[in-house]
Motif scaffolding. Structure first.
Motif, PDB file in Angstrom:
ATOM      1  N   ALA A   1       0.832  -1.208   0.000  1.00 36.13           N
ATOM      2  CA  ALA A   1       0.000   0.000   0.000  1.00 36.13           C
ATOM      3  C   ALA A   1       0.861   1.250   0.000  1.00 36.13           C
ATOM      4  N   VAL A   2       0.341   2.294  -0.640  1.00 38.42           N
ATOM      5  CA  VAL A   2       0.950   3.622  -0.652  1.00 38.42           C
ATOM      6  C   VAL A   2      -0.156   4.587  -0.230  1.00 38.42           C
ATOM      7  N   LEU A   3       0.063   5.352   0.816  1.00 31.90           N
ATOM      8  CA  LEU A   3      -1.050   6.131   1.353  1.00 31.90           C
ATOM      9  C   LEU A   3      -0.619   7.429   2.014  1.00 31.90           C
ATOM     10  N   LEU A   4      -1.601   8.286   2.229  1.00 26.22           N
ATOM     11  CA  LEU A   4      -1.408   9.522   2.972  1.00 26.22           C
ATOM     12  C   LEU A   4      -1.962   9.336   4.373  1.00 26.22           C
ATOM     13  N   ALA A   5      -1.271   9.917   5.340  1.00 17.27           N
ATOM     14  CA  ALA A   5      -1.704   9.802   6.730  1.00 17.27           C
ATOM     15  C   ALA A   5      -1.439  11.134   7.434  1.00 17.27           C
ATOM     16  N   GLN A   6      -1.564  11.127   8.745  1.00 18.53           N
ATOM     17  CA  GLN A   6      -1.426  12.359   9.521  1.00 18.53           C
ATOM     18  C   GLN A   6      -0.993  12.018  10.938  1.00 18.53           C
ATOM     19  N   VAL A   7      -0.236  12.924  11.538  1.00 21.49           N
ATOM     20  CA  VAL A   7       0.131  12.781  12.946  1.00 21.49           C
ATOM     21  C   VAL A   7      -0.899  13.529  13.785  1.00 21.49           C
ATOM     22  N   PHE A   8      -1.387  12.870  14.836  1.00 18.70           N
ATOM     23  CA  PHE A   8      -2.370  13.484  15.735  1.00 18.70           C
ATOM     24  C   PHE A   8      -1.719  13.703  17.099  1.00 18.70           C
ATOM     25  N   TYR A   9      -2.012  14.845  17.692  1.00 18.45           N
ATOM     26  CA  TYR A   9      -1.394  15.177  18.963  1.00 18.45           C
ATOM     27  C   TYR A   9      -2.381  15.099  20.125  1.00 18.45           C
ATOM     28  N   ASP A  10      -3.514  14.469  19.888  1.00 13.51           N
ATOM     29  CA  ASP A  10      -4.493  14.292  20.960  1.00 13.51           C
ATOM     30  C   ASP A  10      -3.961  13.288  21.976  1.00 13.51           C
ATOM     31  N   GLU A  11      -4.207  13.559  23.247  1.00 12.10           N
ATOM     32  CA  GLU A  11      -3.812  12.599  24.275  1.00 12.10           C
ATOM     33  C   GLU A  11      -4.587  11.294  24.108  1.00 12.10           C
ATOM     34  N   GLU A  12      -5.827  11.416  23.703  1.00 10.64           N
ATOM     35  CA  GLU A  12      -6.648  10.241  23.433  1.00 10.64           C
ATOM     36  C   GLU A  12      -7.245  10.399  22.040  1.00 10.64           C
ATOM     37  N   PRO A  13      -6.568   9.889  21.018  1.00  5.69           N
ATOM     38  CA  PRO A  13      -7.037  10.049  19.635  1.00  5.69           C
ATOM     39  C   PRO A  13      -8.445   9.484  19.450  1.00  5.69           C
ATOM     40  N   ASP A  14      -9.186  10.119  18.577  1.00  4.28           N
ATOM     41  CA  ASP A  14     -10.519   9.631  18.222  1.00  4.28           C
ATOM     42  C   ASP A  14     -10.394   8.253  17.582  1.00  4.28           C
ATOM     43  N   GLU A  15     -11.367   7.409  17.791  1.00  2.00           N
ATOM     44  CA  GLU A  15     -11.304   6.047  17.278  1.00  2.00           C
ATOM     45  C   GLU A  15     -11.275   6.012  15.755  1.00  2.00           C
ATOM     46  N   ASN A  16     -11.682   7.103  15.112  1.00  2.00           N
ATOM     47  CA  ASN A  16     -11.667   7.159  13.650  1.00  2.00           C
ATOM     48  C   ASN A  16     -10.328   7.644  13.102  1.00  2.00           C
ATOM     49  N   GLU A  17      -9.453   8.095  13.987  1.00  2.00           N
ATOM     50  CA  GLU A  17      -8.140   8.567  13.545  1.00  2.00           C
ATOM     51  C   GLU A  17      -7.193   7.380  13.381  1.00  2.00           C
TER      52      GLU A  17
END
Length: 277
Positions: free
Chosen positions: A198-214
């Motif tokens: 796979a080749v994909l785009l993603a993102q870094v999240f800085y939430d202490e508790e990331p959303d389950e959809n992240e």
């Protein structure tokens, strides 16, 4: 405009011009020196007589997100000492014991040593092979990973000139993928090839508790259970820019190449591959 003002402007713009020329020249010099040093390291492998078969902010921010205690460091280092280093990497390892492997992608500049440091996980963000300051840095493995991890995450800068992981963006095109499906990733103990799934785009999240959809890709490392493994594979396949026609099964060893991307704030470009030999 009087004569005095004209002279001041001439001097001012002359200084800017000289500074710009110096800056460009220095960057070109630094580029050449980096390329020459990497070529020397590559040549060391090729010429070894016992050889067989021949992102500053990005990573610094990521290191904060990934910060964790490396409780198995001593055990891991002991295990590494018990293994036999491949002949082609012996000299390089003796020169710099931070070396953990080598990565190569055909028809790209990617042909680099891969580093790992536990005491300072982001040391090689802006350090070269000789541990000197460098804009380029070197590819490095997430400090939470061991060579036995189910998913080894490898980071490197997205350089504009295509060096380091800057050329991963070629995988935006399926036609490039079709001609370059294999990534060579050796550890210092074992030679291996990986097929891209796979080749994909993603993102870094800085939430202490990331959303389950992240999709917090950087937390998928051990993949010890079948459920966790399948969840990671499903998510990278779902987000893949195109269908590679290749997937992975529980028990496969994965690598994830990661570099920064600008489709969103704190965006990342990922290439995920499974070990095939």
């Amino acid at each position: 405009m009087n004569e005095k003002t004209r002279k001041i402007l001439i001097v001012f713009f002359s200084i800017i011009l000289i500074g710009s020329v110096f800056y460009i020249g220095y960057n070109q010099y630094e580029n050449k020196m980096e390329e020459k040093r990497i070529e020397d390291l590559q040549q060391n492998i090729v010429e070894n007589p016992e050889s067989v078969d021949i992102v500053e902010e990005q990573l610094e921010n990521e290191s904060e997100v990934l910060e964790t205690e490396i409780t198995e460091e001593a055990e891991t280092e002991t295990q590494m000492e018990e293994k036999t280093i491949l002949p082609e990497y012996e000299d390089l390892y003796n020169e710099n014991p931070d070396l953990i492997g080598w990565i190569k992608v055909e028809d790209t500049p990617i042909d680099y040593p891969v580093m790992q440091t536990f005491d300072d996980p982001t040391f090689y963000i802006h350090r070269d092979w000789d541990r000197n300051e460098s804009t380029y840095g070197l590819p490095l493995i997430d400090a939470r990973c061991t060579l036995e991890s189910g998913n080894i995450i490898i980071y490197s800068h997205n350089m504009k000139n295509g060096t380091m992981f800057g050329s991963l963006k070629k995988y935006n095109e399926k036609s490039f993928y079709e001609e370059h499906q294999i990534i060579e990733f050796d550890t210092i103990y074992e030679k291996a090839e990986y097929q891209i799934i796979a080749v994909l785009l993603a993102q870094v999240f800085y939430d202490e508790e990331p959303d389950e959809n992240e999709f917090v890709y950087y937390n998928y490392i051990e993949l010890g259970s079948k459920e966790e493994f399948q969840k990671y594979v499903d998510q990278v396949k779902e987000r893949s820019l195109y269908d590679t026609g290749v997937t992975a099964e529980y028990g496969d060893s994965l690598i994830t190449l990661c570099t920064c991307n600008y489709h969103v704030k704190d965006g990342r470009f990922l290439v995920v591959a499974k070990k095939i030999q």
